[in-house]
Design a protein around this motif. Structure first.
Motif, mmCIF file in Angstrom:
data_model
loop_
_atom_site.group_PDB
_atom_site.id
_atom_site.type_symbol
_atom_site.label_atom_id
_atom_site.label_comp_id
_atom_site.label_asym_id
_atom_site.label_seq_id
_atom_site.Cartn_x
_atom_site.Cartn_y
_atom_site.Cartn_z
ATOM 1 N N GLY A 56 0.813 -1.206 0.000
ATOM 2 C CA GLY A 56 0.000 0.000 0.000
ATOM 3 C C GLY A 56 0.847 1.258 0.000
ATOM 4 N N SER A 96 1.958 1.916 -3.453
ATOM 5 C CA SER A 96 0.882 1.910 -4.429
ATOM 6 C C SER A 96 0.896 3.194 -5.255
ATOM 7 C CB SER A 96 -0.469 1.754 -3.722
ATOM 8 O OG SER A 96 -1.535 1.876 -4.646
ATOM 9 N N ARG A 120 -1.871 5.079 -0.741
ATOM 10 C CA ARG A 120 -0.509 5.394 -0.300
ATOM 11 C C ARG A 120 -0.531 6.332 0.892
ATOM 12 N NH1 ARG A 120 1.178 6.960 -4.746
ATOM 13 N NH2 ARG A 120 1.065 9.230 -4.493
#
Length: 429
Positions: free
Chosen positions: A247, A250, A256
């Motif tokens: 994440g 990302s 993010r």
């Protein structure tokens, strides 16, 4: 013109010979490793003097140990003024240090859960273990929960039904997108656990009763509590850390930002603060009358804390991989998740093995911090033992025993990480 046959390399091996005189044996090893210079010789002598002084102080104390004593006064009368260790406290109080106040008649339950833990870890940690045992690894968490806390077995079985429903919902809704499918799966699982699990479990319990005597969380203590919190945190922080690391890398700004905010906030807060939050403040955010087990709250907070650190460790492994690996996965036609599962993540995890195990070791040792929120870990129990009239005034024996148990498990994790690095080593220089 005659042709000459020239041998460019030897076709036979020379016989093995003895090393030159003075280049082998214990004398050469000592001279090359410990006395190869003035400073090395000086440091070697200083260390030898320190070890000698330590041995002279500790060895007589250990050699003159007393095991058969029911109190510190009885132990001192047996020693008759001589220095010696009084291990009678360990002989008498080891069940309390290991199990806390867990019912003595039910000791077999946590012992069985501990033994089955190694069976469940076998197919995960070792290649030679049959892969079919991985099915038991999936079942083990629910089985261990039932063995330790007791109650109805149907609760654990129906909890797995919730996971199966979530997987089914995710598979059916995957065409809508990965993110939306995950949200739908979590909503289905949450609805089942909150609304359907309890009534269905009561109905099945009336048909076929499968119960163990319930044990309250306040009865758990000692090393049993440390193992429950530590193993649960370790098992959940690794997959959550992987998702959080992905994440943070990302390309979607919202994902993010949420990942970065979570990681930086948790890493900037001490674990003891999160434990106090879980034990005191969390109840204020729950509906009135809600009963949320304290040990479960501690496991959640410890997992959150470890997940943030694990995400940064795995992000470092992902950053260490060359961009060509991602490009190669894309050239093979793999989508994002297949590329991560088959190409990127195995290499990143191999790079991160030392730091992952170091984080696990730190997490296992940090389980002793639960003493500050009133849970009876080994340190808290040692304080209670020292406050009793029989063992008031004893210190070193309890702390040495607790430290030795933690050392055995932490050293075992460290040695396994070395074994795993050697097994996965593919580069040869």
């Amino acid at each position: 013109m005659s042709q000459l046959s020239i041998a460019w390399c030897r076709d036979t091996l020379l016989p093995q010979e003895e090393p030159p005189e003075g280049q082998g044996g214990i004398v050469h090893w000592l001279r090359s490793r410990l006395f190869n210079s003035l400073w090395s010789s000086l440091l070697t002598l200083i260390v030898l003097m320190l070890f000698t002084a330590l041995a002279n102080a500790v060895f007589p104390w250990l050699a003159n140990s007393v095991w058969q004593a029911d109190s510190l006064g009885e132990c001192r009368s047996i020693l008759d003024g001589q220095p010696g260790a009084c291990w009678g406290v360990i002989r008498e109080r080891w069940p309390q240090l290991v199990f806390g106040f867990y019912p003595q008649a039910a000791y077999w339950r946590p012992l069985m859960a501990f033994g089955l833990l190694f069976v469940a870890l076998g197919p995960i940690l070792f290649q030679r273990v049959p892969s079919k045992l991985a099915r038991f690894s999936v079942v083990y968490p629910g089985l261990a929960f039932w063995l330790i806390w007791g109650g109805s077995l149907w609760l654990g079985v129906l909890a797995y039904v919730g996971l199966a429903l979530a997987l089914l919902a995710f598979t059916l809704s995957r065409r809508l997108g990965m993110g939306l499918a995950l949200v739908i799966a979590m909503m289905v699982a949450g609805a089942w656990w909150l609304r359907g699990l309890g009534p269905v479990a009561e109905m099945l319990e009336q048909v076929v009763a499968m119960r163990l005597v319930p044990v309250s969380s306040r009865d758990l203590g000692g090393f049993l509590l440390s193992f429950v919190v530590g193993v649960s945190g370790i098992a959940m922080s690794l997959p959550l850390g992987i998702l959080l690391a992905l994440g943070r890398r990302s390309s979607l700004p919202l994902i993010r930002l949420m990942s970065v905010t979570f990681i930086e906030f948790v890493r900037g807060v001490p674990l003891i603060t999160l434990l106090f939050t879980g034990s005191l403040l969390l109840n204020y955010f729950l509906p009135p009358g809600t009963s949320f087990d304290l040990i479960l709250r501690v496991i959640i907070m410890v997992t959150i804390f470890s997940t943030a650190y694990m995400a940064e460790v795995i992000r470092g492994g992902l950053a260490a991989l060359p961009q060509g690996q991602t490009e190669a996965a894309q050239a093979l036609g793999l989508d994002y998740w297949k590329a991560q599962r088959l190409v990127i993540m195995p290499q990143a995890l191999k790079i991160c093995i030392p730091m992952i195990v170091s984080t696990f070791i730190g997490l296992f040792k940090d389980t002793t911090l639960v003493v500050f929120i009133g849970l009876l870990d080994p340190i808290a129990l040692s304080t209670a033992i020292r406050a009793s009239t029989e063992w008031q005034g004893i210190y070193w024996e309890l702390f040495l025993f607790i430290g030795s148990v933690f050392f055995v498990f932490c050293y075992g994790m460290s040695r396994y990480s070395i074994h795993l690095e050697r097994r996965l080593k593919t580069d040869h220089h």
